[in-house]
Design an enzyme around this catalytic site. Structure first.
Site, short mmCIF file in Angstrom:
data_model
loop_
_atom_site.label_atom_id
_atom_site.label_comp_id
_atom_site.label_asym_id
_atom_site.label_seq_id
_atom_site.Cartn_x
_atom_site.Cartn_y
_atom_site.Cartn_z
N ILE A 151 54.65 28.09 48.51
CA ILE A 151 54.98 29.48 49.24
C ILE A 151 54.65 30.70 47.98
O ILE A 151 55.16 30.42 47.07
CB ILE A 151 56.43 29.55 49.45
CG1 ILE A 151 56.88 28.32 50.67
CG2 ILE A 151 56.96 30.90 50.07
CD1 ILE A 151 56.14 28.48 51.67
N GLU A 152 53.65 31.43 48.46
CA GLU A 152 53.22 32.29 47.50
C GLU A 152 53.12 33.71 47.99
O GLU A 152 52.91 34.71 47.43
CB GLU A 152 51.71 32.04 46.94
CG GLU A 152 51.90 30.46 46.31
CD GLU A 152 50.42 30.22 45.90
OE1 GLU A 152 49.62 31.21 45.42
OE2 GLU A 152 49.93 29.06 46.16
N LEU A 153 53.75 34.07 49.19
CA LEU A 153 53.75 35.21 49.95
C LEU A 153 54.87 35.35 50.84
O LEU A 153 55.42 34.52 50.88
CB LEU A 153 52.34 35.35 50.88
CG LEU A 153 50.98 35.33 50.26
CD1 LEU A 153 50.16 34.89 51.52
CD2 LEU A 153 50.56 36.30 49.40
#
Length: 299
Positions: A151-153
């Site tokens: 999860i990066e956004l």
């Protein structure tokens, strides 16, 4: 001429067993799916180099959206073209390799709006990729081993709810759902910090790259080692992995030459009983560099 043998004291034997447990070999996790020139899943698993394969990525989900998987040039999910991967996933699993679906990534449109939304996403993942049933399973009838959170956004909340709901399927007596995660090395991770605090994750492959304060840089491993120690003492995951780019051009920064990794870094981090191995981004770059082949005997 005879030789006298002495029986070692029990505490010596126990100490030896403890040492063996601590320095036992780890595994290599690899990301596959974002480059059509990285070979098939069968070819990936047949190398014998990997213990875990993350199929990347489910790039769209949550907040009422129709979920969407993107596997670059490998197949077209819009035409059910990715169901051909079912037999390859099963082949990898028959070799003892755990195969995860990685959700998120650096490009996409995903978020979890609420606990109720997390429950809906968990049900979708269970029905379409894990042990549930659906008429529209993107990867066919293969049952993946678990879900990888990259999860990066998007939203920073409710990922812990998604983890709990996914594990709820395991607790109903069905096949175990493994949970893995790929947080950035700055601690705590902005998106997954709360989720990781639950202690529900089996494997956490921390991305020690593209983050100058906690990565290897200019021949100096101090920041990386300090960050590693923070992670292993703060996160209740079963195993922690050192996440690295598999080639100099696989990331903007943080590449570690194989000889430096095996001689200077692995001997230090392998002292932790939480050490699980090394994660590499990605299969395409690993083919380019031969990185996993170089480090595997030392992992």
């Amino acid at each position: 001429m005879g030789t006298k043998f002495q029986v070692a004291p029990l505490y010596v034997c126990l100490a030896t067993l403890t040492l063996v447990r601590i320095i036992e070999a780890g595994g290599i996790a690899i990301y596959w799916g974002q480059n059509g020139f990285e070979g098939t899943l069968n070819q990936t698993c047949d190398t014998g180099r990997y213990s875990y394969v993350n199929i990347a990525f489910l790039i769209k989900f949550g907040n009422g959206q129709t979920p969407e998987i993107n596997l670059a040039g490998h197949c077209n999910p819009a035409t059910n073209g990715c169901i051909i991967l079912a037999s390859e996933i099963k082949h990898c699993q028959e070799l003892g390799i755990k195969v995860m679906l990685s959700i998120g990534g650096g490009v996409g449109n995903y978020s979890i709006a609420s606990r109720k939304d997390a429950k809906r996403v968990a049900r979708y993942l269970w029905s379409n990729f894990l042990g549930g049933h659906s008429s529209s399973r993107p990867l066919g009838d293969a049952v993946l081993d678990g879900i990888d959170f990259d999860i990066e956004l998007g939203s920073t909340q409710h990922w812990e709810d998604l983890a709990r709901y996914l594990l709820g399927y395991s607790k109903r007596g069905r096949r175990k759902v493994y949970l893995t995660a790929a947080p950035q090395c700055p601690f705590p991770d902005r998106f997954l910090g709360t989720a990781l605090n639950t202690g529900l994750f089996d494997y956490v492959w921390v991305q020690f790259y593209n983050n100058a304060p906690c990565q290897y840089s200019s021949g100096n491993a101090t920041n990386l080692i300090n960050s590693w120690n923070r992670w292993i003492t703060s996160v209740k995951a079963r195993k922690i992995f050192l996440g690295l780019p598999a080639a100099p051009d696989a990331a903007g920064s943080g590449y570690i030459p194989p000889d430096v990794l095996t001689s200077e870094i692995l001997p230090v981090i392998k002292r932790s009983p939480k050490y699980g191995g090394v994660m590499l981004w990605s299969k395409f770059y690993d083919d380019e560099s031969g990185y996993s082949s170089s480090i595997k005997p030392s992992v």
